[in-house]
Design a protein around this motif. Structure first.
Motif, PDB file in Angstrom:
ATOM      1  N   ASP A 101     -25.940  -3.228 -58.783  1.00  0.00           N
ATOM      2  CA  ASP A 101     -25.505  -1.992 -58.128  1.00  0.00           C
ATOM      3  C   ASP A 101     -24.200  -1.494 -58.742  1.00  0.00           C
ATOM      4  OD1 ASP A 101     -27.690  -2.072 -56.423  1.00  0.00           O
ATOM      5  OD2 ASP A 101     -26.604  -3.181 -54.874  1.00  0.00           O
ATOM      6  N   LYS A 102     -24.151  -0.189 -58.970  1.00  0.00           N
ATOM      7  CA  LYS A 102     -22.946   0.423 -59.555  1.00  0.00           C
ATOM      8  C   LYS A 102     -21.756   0.250 -58.629  1.00  0.00           C
ATOM      9  CE  LYS A 102     -25.306   3.649 -62.391  1.00  0.00           C
ATOM     10  NZ  LYS A 102     -25.868   4.814 -62.746  1.00  0.00           N
ATOM     11  N   GLY A 103     -20.603  -0.005 -59.238  1.00  0.00           N
ATOM     12  CA  GLY A 103     -19.365  -0.064 -58.483  1.00  0.00           C
ATOM     13  C   GLY A 103     -19.111  -1.363 -57.741  1.00  0.00           C
ATOM     14  N   THR A 104     -19.947  -2.370 -57.950  1.00  0.00           N
ATOM     15  CA  THR A 104     -19.712  -3.647 -57.266  1.00  0.00           C
ATOM     16  C   THR A 104     -18.825  -4.536 -58.123  1.00  0.00           C
ATOM     17  OG1 THR A 104     -21.756  -4.581 -58.159  1.00  0.00           O
ATOM     18  CG2 THR A 104     -21.886  -3.611 -55.963  1.00  0.00           C
ATOM     19  N   PRO A 105     -17.999  -5.355 -57.486  1.00  0.00           N
ATOM     20  CA  PRO A 105     -17.108  -6.236 -58.255  1.00  0.00           C
ATOM     21  C   PRO A 105     -17.890  -7.352 -58.957  1.00  0.00           C
ATOM     22  CG  PRO A 105     -16.944  -6.705 -55.907  1.00  0.00           C
ATOM     23  CD  PRO A 105     -17.824  -5.496 -56.046  1.00  0.00           C
ATOM     24  N   GLN A 106     -17.274  -7.963 -59.956  1.00  0.00           N
ATOM     25  CA  GLN A 106     -17.896  -9.061 -60.702  1.00  0.00           C
ATOM     26  C   GLN A 106     -18.206 -10.267 -59.820  1.00  0.00           C
ATOM     27  OE1 GLN A 106     -18.912  -9.545 -64.058  1.00  0.00           O
ATOM     28  NE2 GLN A 106     -18.930  -7.337 -63.867  1.00  0.00           N
ATOM     29  N   THR A 107     -17.591 -10.337 -58.656  1.00  0.00           N
ATOM     30  CA  THR A 107     -17.832 -11.466 -57.755  1.00  0.00           C
ATOM     31  C   THR A 107     -19.008 -11.217 -56.810  1.00  0.00           C
ATOM     32  OG1 THR A 107     -16.180 -10.557 -56.250  1.00  0.00           O
ATOM     33  CG2 THR A 107     -15.434 -12.256 -57.811  1.00  0.00           C
ATOM     34  N   MET A 108     -19.715 -10.082 -56.990  1.00  0.00           N
ATOM     35  CA  MET A 108     -20.876  -9.763 -56.156  1.00  0.00           C
ATOM     36  C   MET A 108     -22.145 -10.210 -56.873  1.00  0.00           C
ATOM     37  SD  MET A 108     -21.954  -8.447 -53.300  1.00  0.00           S
ATOM     38  CE  MET A 108     -20.603  -7.403 -52.753  1.00  0.00           C
ATOM     39  N   GLY A 109     -22.886 -11.116 -56.252  1.00  0.00           N
ATOM     40  CA  GLY A 109     -24.157 -11.556 -56.798  1.00  0.00           C
ATOM     41  C   GLY A 109     -25.300 -10.785 -56.157  1.00  0.00           C
ATOM     42  N   GLU A 110     -26.496 -10.985 -56.680  1.00  0.00           N
ATOM     43  CA  GLU A 110     -27.685 -10.325 -56.132  1.00  0.00           C
ATOM     44  C   GLU A 110     -28.897 -11.245 -56.274  1.00  0.00           C
ATOM     45  OE1 GLU A 110     -30.486  -6.370 -56.825  1.00  0.00           O
ATOM     46  OE2 GLU A 110     -28.739  -6.675 -58.095  1.00  0.00           O
TER      47      GLU A 110
ATOM     48  N   ALA B 104     -30.857 -22.942 -53.894  1.00  0.00           N
ATOM     49  CA  ALA B 104     -30.674 -23.050 -55.350  1.00  0.00           C
ATOM     50  C   ALA B 104     -29.971 -21.808 -55.895  1.00  0.00           C
ATOM     51  CB  ALA B 104     -32.025 -23.241 -56.040  1.00  0.00           C
ATOM     52  N   ALA B 105     -30.364 -20.630 -55.417  1.00  0.00           N
ATOM     53  CA  ALA B 105     -29.734 -19.392 -55.873  1.00  0.00           C
ATOM     54  C   ALA B 105     -28.275 -19.333 -55.435  1.00  0.00           C
ATOM     55  CB  ALA B 105     -30.496 -18.179 -55.339  1.00  0.00           C
ATOM     56  N   ARG B 106     -28.015 -19.742 -54.206  1.00  0.00           N
ATOM     57  CA  ARG B 106     -26.635 -19.721 -53.697  1.00  0.00           C
ATOM     58  C   ARG B 106     -25.738 -20.607 -54.564  1.00  0.00           C
ATOM     59  NH1 ARG B 106     -26.636 -21.183 -47.882  1.00  0.00           N
ATOM     60  NH2 ARG B 106     -27.066 -23.226 -48.716  1.00  0.00           N
ATOM     61  N   GLU B 107     -26.206 -21.811 -54.877  1.00  0.00           N
ATOM     62  CA  GLU B 107     -25.431 -22.713 -55.739  1.00  0.00           C
ATOM     63  C   GLU B 107     -25.197 -22.095 -57.115  1.00  0.00           C
ATOM     64  OE1 GLU B 107     -27.267 -26.575 -55.908  1.00  0.00           O
ATOM     65  OE2 GLU B 107     -27.289 -26.748 -53.709  1.00  0.00           O
ATOM     66  N   GLY B 108     -26.246 -21.495 -57.687  1.00  0.00           N
ATOM     67  CA  GLY B 108     -26.117 -20.867 -59.001  1.00  0.00           C
ATOM     68  C   GLY B 108     -25.135 -19.707 -58.997  1.00  0.00           C
ATOM     69  N   LEU B 109     -25.178 -18.891 -57.955  1.00  0.00           N
ATOM     70  CA  LEU B 109     -24.248 -17.758 -57.856  1.00  0.00           C
ATOM     71  C   LEU B 109     -22.815 -18.234 -57.686  1.00  0.00           C
ATOM     72  CD1 LEU B 109     -26.439 -15.410 -55.662  1.00  0.00           C
ATOM     73  CD2 LEU B 109     -25.695 -14.954 -58.018  1.00  0.00           C
TER      74      LEU B 109
ATOM     75  N   THR C  33     -18.669 -14.538 -54.913  1.00  0.00           N
ATOM     76  CA  THR C  33     -18.191 -14.841 -53.557  1.00  0.00           C
ATOM     77  C   THR C  33     -19.062 -14.192 -52.489  1.00  0.00           C
ATOM     78  OG1 THR C  33     -16.678 -12.954 -53.616  1.00  0.00           O
ATOM     79  CG2 THR C  33     -15.795 -15.101 -54.315  1.00  0.00           C
ATOM     80  N   HIS C  34     -19.868 -13.197 -52.885  1.00  0.00           N
ATOM     81  CA  HIS C  34     -20.774 -12.494 -51.981  1.00  0.00           C
ATOM     82  C   HIS C  34     -22.119 -12.313 -52.687  1.00  0.00           C
ATOM     83  CE1 HIS C  34     -16.855 -11.449 -50.325  1.00  0.00           C
ATOM     84  NE2 HIS C  34     -17.474 -11.171 -49.180  1.00  0.00           N
ATOM     85  N   VAL C  35     -23.152 -12.014 -51.902  1.00  0.00           N
ATOM     86  CA  VAL C  35     -24.477 -11.782 -52.474  1.00  0.00           C
ATOM     87  C   VAL C  35     -25.178 -10.689 -51.671  1.00  0.00           C
ATOM     88  CG1 VAL C  35     -25.567 -13.624 -51.101  1.00  0.00           C
ATOM     89  CG2 VAL C  35     -26.633 -12.884 -53.241  1.00  0.00           C
ATOM     90  N   THR C  36     -26.002  -9.897 -52.382  1.00  0.00           N
ATOM     91  CA  THR C  36     -26.796  -8.862 -51.730  1.00  0.00           C
ATOM     92  C   THR C  36     -28.262  -9.032 -52.107  1.00  0.00           C
ATOM     93  OG1 THR C  36     -26.553  -7.307 -53.566  1.00  0.00           O
ATOM     94  CG2 THR C  36     -24.910  -7.167 -51.788  1.00  0.00           C
ATOM     95  N   ILE C  37     -29.108  -8.353 -51.348  1.00  0.00           N
ATOM     96  CA  ILE C  37     -30.533  -8.251 -51.661  1.00  0.00           C
ATOM     97  C   ILE C  37     -31.042  -6.944 -51.080  1.00  0.00           C
ATOM     98  CG2 ILE C  37     -31.228  -9.561 -49.593  1.00  0.00           C
ATOM     99  CD1 ILE C  37     -33.616 -10.622 -51.351  1.00  0.00           C
ATOM    100  N   TRP C  38     -31.938  -6.286 -51.797  1.00  0.00           N
ATOM    101  CA  TRP C  38     -32.591  -5.074 -51.315  1.00  0.00           C
ATOM    102  C   TRP C  38     -33.953  -5.465 -50.757  1.00  0.00           C
ATOM    103  CZ3 TRP C  38     -30.482  -0.349 -50.837  1.00  0.00           C
ATOM    104  CH2 TRP C  38     -29.300  -0.084 -51.540  1.00  0.00           C
TER     105      TRP C  38
END
Length: 174
Positions: A83-92, A114-119, A125-130
């Motif tokens: 997503d545009k404008g998200t910081p480098q610490t935002m995972g998806e 597994a994804a949480r550990e990888g991120l 520090t944060h994660v999103t999903i659509w």
């Protein structure tokens, strides 16, 4: 009667691409049928071929699969947010799918772990999903996993000839 399965989660390999494509198509069909009753599944929803998944595994971002015996029963793809404008610490989480015959057996939770550990290893520090607003099962799973809806994020995306309402969910990685 519930079935007990024993599965393992491991990083995806190029050899997994065909099975991931088949699993993706099967789960998309199942989710689409429940989300948009009486509508044919758009071909566009099924266009992610083994070649697409090979390229995603090799060049794009981390992916893990859940394996029951020799059969892939789930997969998750994740990376920094697109997503545009998200910081480098935002995972998806850009994909998380579980075979319908393995729903409710802990596969999704193991893939999420597994994804949480990888991120976290990538410094997120944060994660999103659509998620499609009509996909009650996916919304419930992610909300139980601590994701919260971002109310102003709703958008409409075309899937073939059908338009699907999506919303972004977000959570802190801890």
């Amino acid at each position: 009667m519930s079935t007990t399965t024993t599965f393992t989660v491991r990083p995806a390999t190029l050899r997994d691409a065909k099975s991931i494509a088949e699993l993706h198509n099967a789960t998309v069909c199942e989710a689409f049928k429940s989300a948009v009753p009486n509508a044919p599944v758009p071909v566009a929803a099924l266009e992610k071929t083994p070649a697409y998944w090979r390229e995603a595994i090799e060049y794009q971002s981390p992916a893990h699969v859940a394996v029951d015996g020799e059969k892939i029963v789930g997969f998750v793809g994740f990376d920094r947010s697109r997503d545009k404008g998200t910081p480098q610490t935002m995972g998806e989480l850009w994909a998380i799918y579980v075979a319908p015959d393995h729903w409710g057996q802990g596969v999704g939770l193991a893939l999420w772990d597994a994804a949480r550990e990888g991120l976290q290893e990538e410094g997120c520090t944060h994660v999103t999903i659509w998620i499609a607003l009509s996909n009650d099962r996916a919304l419930r799973f992610h909300e139980l996993a601590g994701f919260k809806r971002e109310p102003n994020s709703a958008k409409t995306v075309p899937v073939g000839t059908v338009r699907v309402e999506e919303i972004r969910l977000k959570r802190i990685l801890s």
